[in-house]
Design an enzyme around this catalytic site. Structure first.
Site, PDB file in Angstrom:
ATOM      1  CB  SER A 199     -58.372 -18.718 -40.449  1.00 16.59           C
ATOM      2  OG  SER A 199     -57.020 -18.489 -40.206  1.00 16.59           O
ATOM      3  CE  LYS A 201     -58.669 -24.217 -39.618  1.00 19.84           C
ATOM      4  NZ  LYS A 201     -58.681 -22.763 -39.334  1.00 19.84           N
ATOM      5  CB  SER A 219     -55.351 -21.413 -40.848  1.00 16.86           C
ATOM      6  OG  SER A 219     -56.530 -21.261 -40.086  1.00 16.86           O
TER       7      SER A 219
END
Lengths: 114, 486, 499
Positions: free
Chosen positions: B175, B76, B151
């Site tokens: 997330s 990420k 997310s």
């Protein structure tokens, strides 16, 4: 609990964010104070349920993790700055310093930039 | 994969190059996934030799033995990497290159993994759909009109699309678990303090935790095992041995007490979601679990608590993006005040602005007691609910991961509160600091003829990742997911 | 200039906020060095630059120094204290917040007393209560006058450990403030907690001041004074500000709550530019740092290592060494000097002589060279040896002063305490400086002196006896100062009165 547009503008100033008011032209990327006020009020309305929680028995709030703060290992070295200097990433840099527009320290200093 | 690379029967770059090929095929162009914000070069930088001493003194982690040798991993974009930019999908960090590396990323390298690229996300991890990326939304590989969740949507999509077997994300309110559910993969959030946050760009420090995605529970377990452990550079990481998470996965769930919290099964839950959940519970029962209904009475305050505390911490964590030392700057500004306001307003997207405003408000004079202080206490109530359940002899909790399947792109962008409520079943784990994992739990009818997946969530007491992952494994096996070799 | 007593009926009420940089090797939350005056922006790392993803890691040494200071100032050290973020934007504050302590500080409720000659205090002791001592990290430096139109930011200082001491508003005059601060600084130096250099910013003092009618309980509106860079600056700034407030009130006005900057050059205070919004620091517990736990063991260990503090040492010097109060005060002003004295006194066994030597030529030499006692090239063991040489009569006092000069010369360029520096005995031996008491040699010098000055001899014998001193000087000249003066006087008297 609801928040006024003036309050939103005060909070924006505190957070160093620019919002435009009703009487100002919209600018790209500048959020509208009116819209933010509406949005925040909707969120605050939802958050208001917190008032129903019975917190009378709670003394200290929880902390994660529960251990006390550890002390630094004596041998720990500062982590690298790869290419060396903070200069590489600085938007404005001169003679080893970060530069910003001049900050006035005293009332009778000249206004910065104007 | 790792075994083949370790044995030398496959070249070290083999899987990395295949992953990069695959990423290029699915990621760009019209209807491309847009799961990656940056890709490594073919061949990439060589991984650290496991014995090169790149581990640091004082750390406790078990790897360094090529656990992930040659395995391509996506990371990420809020984890700092040396070779690729770290932008948090924000304009304010566009092109930013970290001069140092996140501990989790370094441990991946030490374990022999190969970094494929940096994945798309909601800006600064604030969002539940990956639509809040400054660089465009990620699409769900299962249905490109749907969001991948957020997310960590880019990481979930990269795994679901078969680009990588596993990927790192971060989980502040769900997330990792929610996008795993939306994309039909496995996503695990460990206990707070299990994985170092050093080099994870902070959103809400007391809730943030690095998490792992995998095609299967085994993939996710291997990845988590590789990155977990105490780090002397993170004072909130905990000095505890990392258990063998991947080894005992097939021990099953027989005899475990699995609690079904009624607050996670409201009447408003879509009947199809409820049906899939009930089927999953049956499978657990068949696998030998002892099912028990339980109650976590303060659950209804969780989303409100989260949306006071997370923005409050975020408003402070994001104060450093001021255009002075790095990142985007409004260069025309004539005063420092103007510089701050213009750089930040231009650099942050609307959701980040909203949350900074909300957080600043909740901490400001006159509101601090009513919002921040109160939410801290309610957080303790929520944590106490869990403690009571564990003390009552419950080993694990099982819930739906989200109230419904992935929604369509654009469906909830106009309504922040509706978006926030998609975190309703996941935020509690972050508030209580406990581990959670989402595993596929069947599919529902999507309306457009598609079959979007659902996820089921196991929650466990602190540090009980191993039994939690065993349960998750038992459930996925019941669905016929075998877990390919990583 | 002190104590312009407030006009009829008004008294000043003053409280202080003192920031003290702790003398640690490394910064509070990262392992960078804390040196002063290095190349800008070089003592920095991801943590103190506030880079995305960096986390603070606590320095144990800083905690120990803070505990040491808290104990020395009589505070209760709390086993649990909480790190809090103080949020505000400023270019030299990289994270946009300062890690500090707010609701639960390290230590509270201290009292620190200094002796004063303030006549308003019957016991001659000024007791000021310390409300709290907390730990925090320093900000960087903003330099406004280096580049045209720009402020330059140096982050080397960012993250240097500080303690902030907040006093109760217990002061009633600027002179009290100065006396108390002098005592505080002395203690901090004794503790080796800080360099306490106001010019380099390792000690910074801000003051809150208000005035009120004598006998009235409620406090007046206070102003905050900043930017004083010496104790005398603090005193003068307070004098000026109290006078200003008095004038405001005398004109029927009201004192406005504001922050004022002391302008040393103009001798005046000026309001700081008003901020865009009122201060709202939005304190909350730092989620990156669990609470600080200071165990009973750590407190006991620090307590056990506390050095004797100046006040106790002064008393002991008077009692053990029979020194007058004044000498004891001078000799204990700084810990290295007190250590120097004490070692000299013990080694020589002549405490009063040691005091005379140190208060006289030794301190003069230290001051001339701008040296602390521990950097002074003549070590206590050698000074004691010199004192012994005088006490035994090997050399006389005047010669001894020369020998001290030679010792300093021989030590120049040599490491302090090195064996290469000559001992007084070596110098006396090599240069033949020992006192001559041998009657034969003394008589020869006397004969020579008298023979050279027949006229003065005649005048002496005519009754001008004050010429005795002149002859003494002539004999000393001939002996290069080594002649035993008592013997010379005896022989001179004998010879001059012979005929």
């Amino acid at each position: 609990m609801s928040v006024s547009r003036e309050e939103v503008e005060r909070i924006a100033a505190l957070a160093r964010l620019d919002v435009f008011g009703e009487d100002e032209p919209a600018a790209e990327g500048r959020p509208s104070a009116v819209r933010l006020t509406e949005e925040l009020n909707r969120i605050l309305e939802h958050i208001a349920t917190l008032e129903e929680a019975d917190i009378s028995e709670i003394g200290d709030p929880i902390r994660l993790p529960s251990d006390p703060v550890p002390f630094r290992d004596p041998g720990l070295e500062p982590d690298s700055l790869a290419e060396g200097a903070p200069a590489d990433r600085a938007p404005r840099w001169r003679d080893g310093f970060f530069l910003v527009p001049r900050l006035p320290a005293l009332v009778d200093d000249e206004e910065d930039g104007s | 994969m790792a075994a083949a690379v370790r044995e030398g029967s496959v070249p070290a770059d083999h899987y990395l190059n295949k992953a990069l090929e695959q990423a290029r095929a699915v990621d760009r162009g019209h209807e491309g996934l847009n799961a990656f914000l940056a890709l490594a070069k073919p061949g990439g930088p060589a991984p650290d030799a496991p014995d090169s001493g790149s581990g640091r003194a004082g750390e406790t982690h078990p790897t360094g033995d090529g656990l992930l040798a040659g395995v391509p991993v996506a990371v990420k974009d809020n984890l700092c990497t040396l070779d690729l930019p770290t932008t948090c999908a924000s304009r304010i960090l566009e092109g930013y290159r970290s001069p140092y590396e996140a501990t989790a990323v370094r441990r991946l390298r030490v374990a022999g993994a190969r970094l494929v690229g940096k994945t798309n996300m909601d800006e600064f991890a604030m969002g539940s759909s990956t639509e809040n990326s400054a660089f465009g939304p990620t699409r769900n590989p299962r249905d490109r009109d749907r969001v991948p969740g957020g997310s960590s949507g880019g990481s979930a999509a990269a795994v679901a699309a078969g680009v990588v077997p596993c990927a790192l994300g971060s989980d502040t309110g769900g997330s990792v678990r929610q996008p795993a559910a939306f994309c039909g993969v496995v996503g695990v959030k460990p206990t707070y303090g299990r994985v170092s946050r050093y080099g994870l760009v902070a959103f809400a420090s007391s809730l943030d935790q690095v998490g792992a995605f995998g095609r299967s529970v085994l993939d996710a377990a291997l990845l988590l095992e590789a990155v977990a452990g105490y780090d002397p550079r993170d004072p909130t990481s905990v000095r505890r041995p990392v258990p063998d998470l991947s080894g005992g996965l097939d021990e099953g769930i027989r005899g475990r007490v699995v609690g079904l919290p009624r607050e996670y099964l409201p009447d408003t839950l879509a009947p199809e979601v409820r049906a899939r959940y009930d089927e999953a519970v049956e499978r657990l029962r068949e696998a030998g679990a002892r099912i028990r209904e339980v109650s976590l009475p303060h659950t209804r305050f969780a989303v409100s608590t989260y949306y006071v505390l997370a923005p409050a911490e975020a408003s402070s964590n994001l104060a450093r993006y001021d255009g002075v030392r790095y990142g985007g700057r409004a260069s025309e500004a004539r005063s420092t005040l103007e510089l701050y306001r213009a750089s930040r307003t231009r650099g942050f997207g609307p959701e980040v602005v909203r949350r900074i405003m909300l957080g600043t408000f909740g901490l400001s004079a006159g509101y601090h007691d009513q919002y921040y202080d109160r939410a801290q206490k309610v957080r303790a109530l929520i944590a106490r609910d869990f403690e009571r359940v564990w003390a009552d002899g419950v080993d694990l909790l099982f819930t739906p991961t989200a109230p419904g399947p992935a929604f369509r792109l654009g469906e909830r962008t106009a309504d922040p509160v509706a978006m926030y409520l998609s975190d309703v079943f996941t935020v509690t784990a972050n508030l209580a600091g406990i581990p959670g994992v989402s595993v596929p739990m069947g599919e529902v009818a999507g309306g457009g003829g598609d079959r979007p997946p659902l996820g089921g969530q196991f929650l466990a007491p602190p540090w009980h990742e191993a039994p939690m992952l065993q349960a998750a494994r038992a459930l996925e096996v019941s669905y016929g997911i075998t877990g390919e070799d990583t | 200039m002190t104590d312009r007593a407030p006009d009829a009926g008004y008294e000043a009420v003053i409280g202080l906020e003192i920031h003290v940089q702790l003398r640690t090797e490394e910064k509070l939350f990262c392992p960078d060095g804390t040196g002063f005056g290095e190349v800008p922006n070089t003592n920095v790392c991801p943590v103190c630059l506030g880079l995305p993803g960096a986390l603070p890691v606590l320095n144990r040494e800083a905690v120990e120094l803070a505990v040491r200071a808290s104990l020395a100032f009589g505070c209760t050290v709390h086993q649990r204290s909480v790190w809090a973020r103080k949020n505000y934007f400023y270019p030299d504050l990289p994270k946009g917040y300062q890690i500090s302590q707010f609701e639960e500080p390290l230590a509270t409720d201290g009292v620190f007393r200094v002796e004063t000659d303030d006549t308003s205090d019957p016991v001659g002791r000024l007791a000021i209560r310390i409300r709290r001592i907390h730990m925090e990290e320093d900000a960087g430096k903003s330099i406004h006058d280096r580049f045209e139109g720009a402020t330059a930011v140096d982050l080397n200082r960012t993250g240097t450990p500080l303690i902030e001491m907040v006093t109760e508003p217990d002061f009633r005059s600027p002179a009290q403030v100065r006396a108390w601060l002098t005592g505080v600084k002395q203690v901090l130096e004794y503790l080796e907690v800080s360099d306490c250099n106001m010019e380099e910013g390792s000690l910074r003092v801000d003051a809150n001041v208000s005035i009120r009618p004598v006998g009235s309980e409620p406090l007046g509106t206070k102003t905050e004074l900043k930017n004083m860079n010496s104790f005398s600056g603090v005193e003068r700034a307070l004098d000026v500000e109290i006078a200003r407030q008095r004038d405001v009130v005398a004109m029927g006005g009201q004192v406005a709550h504001q922050t004022l900057l002391w302008d040393e050059r103009r001798g005046d205070v000026r309001p700081m530019r008003s901020k865009e919004e009122s201060h709202d620091y939005r304190y909350f517990p730092d989620p990156d740092l669990p609470p600080l736990q200071v165990s009973e063991n750590l407190i006991e260990a620090v307590k056990a290592q506390l050095p004797e503090l100046p006040a106790a040492r002064r008393t002991r010097f008077r009692e053990d060494y029979g020194l007058p109060a004044y000498d004891a005060g001078v000799l204990t002003a700084r810990r290295p000097l007190a250590d120097y004295y004490e070692e000299t006194a013990r080694t020589s066994g002549a405490p009063k002589e040691a005091s005379n030597w140190i208060m006289g030529p030794v301190l003069a030499a230290m001051n001339a060279r701008d040296l602390e006692a521990d950097d002074f090239p003549v070590r206590p063991v050698h000074l004691a040896e010199l004192i012994d040489l005088v006490e035994e009569g090997t050399i006389n006092r005047n010669v001894a002063k020369d020998v001290l000069g030679r010792m300093l010369e021989s030590a120049a360029g040599v490491e302090v305490g090195s064996a290469a520096a000559k001992t007084p005995a070596e110098i006396v031996r090599e240069e033949g400086l020992a006192t001559v008491s041998d009657t034969g040699r003394l008589e020869a010098w006397v004969e020579d002196a008298l023979a050279a000055h027949p006229e003065e001899v005649a005048r002496f014998r005519d009754g001008e006896t004050r010429l005795q001193g002149f002859f003494m000087g002539e004999v000393m000249k001939r002996s290069r100062g080594k002649a035993d003066p008592t013997e010379v006087a005896r022989i001179l008297t004998e010879r001059l009165e012979e005929t």
